[in-house]
Motif scaffolding. Structure first.
Motif, PDB file in Angstrom:
ATOM      1  N   ASN A 193       0.864  -1.168   0.000  1.00  0.00           N
ATOM      2  CA  ASN A 193       0.000   0.000   0.000  1.00  0.00           C
ATOM      3  C   ASN A 193       0.905   1.224   0.000  1.00  0.00           C
TER       4      ASN A 193
ATOM      5  N   SER B 241      -7.263  -5.281  -7.591  1.00  0.00           N
ATOM      6  CA  SER B 241      -5.907  -5.566  -8.046  1.00  0.00           C
ATOM      7  C   SER B 241      -5.696  -7.069  -8.189  1.00  0.00           C
TER       8      SER B 241
ATOM      9  N   GLU C 230       1.435  -7.819 -12.170  1.00  0.00           N
ATOM     10  CA  GLU C 230       1.335  -6.811 -11.113  1.00  0.00           C
ATOM     11  C   GLU C 230       0.275  -5.798 -11.518  1.00  0.00           C
ATOM     12  N   LYS C 231      -0.505  -5.369 -10.531  1.00  0.00           N
ATOM     13  CA  LYS C 231      -1.540  -4.376 -10.814  1.00  0.00           C
ATOM     14  C   LYS C 231      -1.725  -3.482  -9.598  1.00  0.00           C
ATOM     15  N   THR C 232      -1.913  -2.188  -9.835  1.00  0.00           N
ATOM     16  CA  THR C 232      -2.150  -1.210  -8.785  1.00  0.00           C
ATOM     17  C   THR C 232      -3.492  -0.538  -9.041  1.00  0.00           C
ATOM     18  N   THR C 233      -4.364  -0.614  -8.025  1.00  0.00           N
ATOM     19  CA  THR C 233      -5.661   0.057  -8.096  1.00  0.00           C
ATOM     20  C   THR C 233      -5.969   0.632  -6.713  1.00  0.00           C
TER      21      THR C 233
ATOM     22  N   GLU D  57       1.119  -8.100  -6.535  1.00  0.00           N
ATOM     23  CA  GLU D  57       2.040  -8.715  -7.488  1.00  0.00           C
ATOM     24  C   GLU D  57       2.061 -10.211  -7.220  1.00  0.00           C
TER      25      GLU D  57
ATOM     26  N   ARG E 215      -2.921   3.567  -2.611  1.00  0.00           N
ATOM     27  CA  ARG E 215      -3.053   2.698  -3.783  1.00  0.00           C
ATOM     28  C   ARG E 215      -2.591   1.302  -3.403  1.00  0.00           C
ATOM     29  N   GLU E 216      -3.375   0.305  -3.727  1.00  0.00           N
ATOM     30  CA  GLU E 216      -3.082  -1.087  -3.386  1.00  0.00           C
ATOM     31  C   GLU E 216      -2.443  -1.794  -4.584  1.00  0.00           C
ATOM     32  N   THR E 217      -1.257  -2.350  -4.370  1.00  0.00           N
ATOM     33  CA  THR E 217      -0.555  -3.078  -5.416  1.00  0.00           C
ATOM     34  C   THR E 217      -0.502  -4.555  -5.047  1.00  0.00           C
TER      35      THR E 217
ATOM     36  N   ARG F 150      -7.664  -3.436  -3.121  1.00  0.00           N
ATOM     37  CA  ARG F 150      -6.814  -4.628  -3.135  1.00  0.00           C
ATOM     38  C   ARG F 150      -7.467  -5.788  -3.894  1.00  0.00           C
TER      39      ARG F 150
END
Length: 176
Positions: free
Chosen positions: A43, A73, A64-67, A51, A47-49, A70
Motif C-alpha cells: 500500500n 488488483s 502486477e496491478k495497482t488500483t 504482485e 493505492r493497493e498493489t 486490493r
C-alpha cells in the motif's frame, strides 16, 4: 501449489488470504505440486498493489496491478496471469515435454544492499540456464521483463536478450 503472501506497508486479513488461495487454485491444473506462488501486497499513498509470481519447473509467470482496491488488483492480476498461461500453453507444453526447462532456475540469494554512490538497492543472484535465443525471449516475455540473461549453448557464453523501443528484440554477445 504452495502460496506465500508478503505484505509491505499494510496488513493482510484472513479473508484476503482465502481469496488469494481461491483465485490461484484455478492455476493448479497447469502446474505440478512443486509450483510456488508468491503474492506481494503493498500500500503506497492509498493505492493497493498486488504482485503475483508463479514459478514451476524453471518457468516463471508474473503479473502486477495497482488500483484503489486490493481485491480489484487481485482480480486484474489473476486475469493477466490466466491470459499469459493460455497464450503460452502450447509453447509451455512443448518445452516441458522436451525437458529443456530445468527446475534449478530459481533465485538462489537475494540480499538487499545499498551502494550510495550509484543507488543500487538490491543485488540478485541466480543460476543461469543454458537455452537458445528463442527460449530466452519466451522466458523474458513471460516474466514481463525488458531483458533476460542466459547461457547460449552454441557459444557457451553468457548472453542477454532485450526488448527494443521499436518492439523488436536485441541480443548482447560478449566480444573477445
Amino acid at each position: 501449489m504452495n502460496i506465500s503472501i508478503i505484505s509491505r506497508n499494510t496488513s493482510v486479513r484472513d479473508s484476503f488470504r482465502e481469496r488469494c488461495e481461491k483465485k490461484l487454485s484455478k492455476f493448479d491444473r497447469f502446474f505440478g505440486d512443486d509450483a510456488k506462488a508468491v503474492v506481494t501486497v503493498s500500500n503506497q499513498n492509498g493505492r493497493e498493489t498486488v504482485e503475483v509470481t508463479i514459478s514451476s519447473g524453471g518457468m516463471f509467470f508474473r503479473a502486477e496491478k495497482t488500483t484503489a482496491d486490493r481485491l480489484d488488483s487481485l482480480e486484474a492480476v489473476a486475469d493477466a496471469l490466466s491470459k499469459q498461461i493460455v497464450r503460452n500453453k502450447t509453447k509451455l507444453e512443448r518445452k516441458f515435454q522436451s525437458g529443456k526447462f530445468l527446475p534449478d532456475f530459481e533465485d538462489v540469494d537475494v540480499r538487499p544492499e545499498v551502494d550510495e554512490t550509484y543507488g543500487i538497492v538490491r543485488t540478485k543472484k541466480f543460476h543461469v540456464n543454458e537455452m537458445d535465443v528463442q527460449e530466452a525471449i519466451l522466458q523474458m516475455n513471460m516474466l514481463g521483463h525488458s531483458f533476460f540473461l542466459f547461457r547460449n549453448p552454441e557459444t557457451d557464453e553468457i548472453n542477454v536478450v532485450y526488448r527494443r523501443n521499436d518492439g523488436n528484440y536485441g541480443l548482447l554477445v560478449p566480444e573477445d
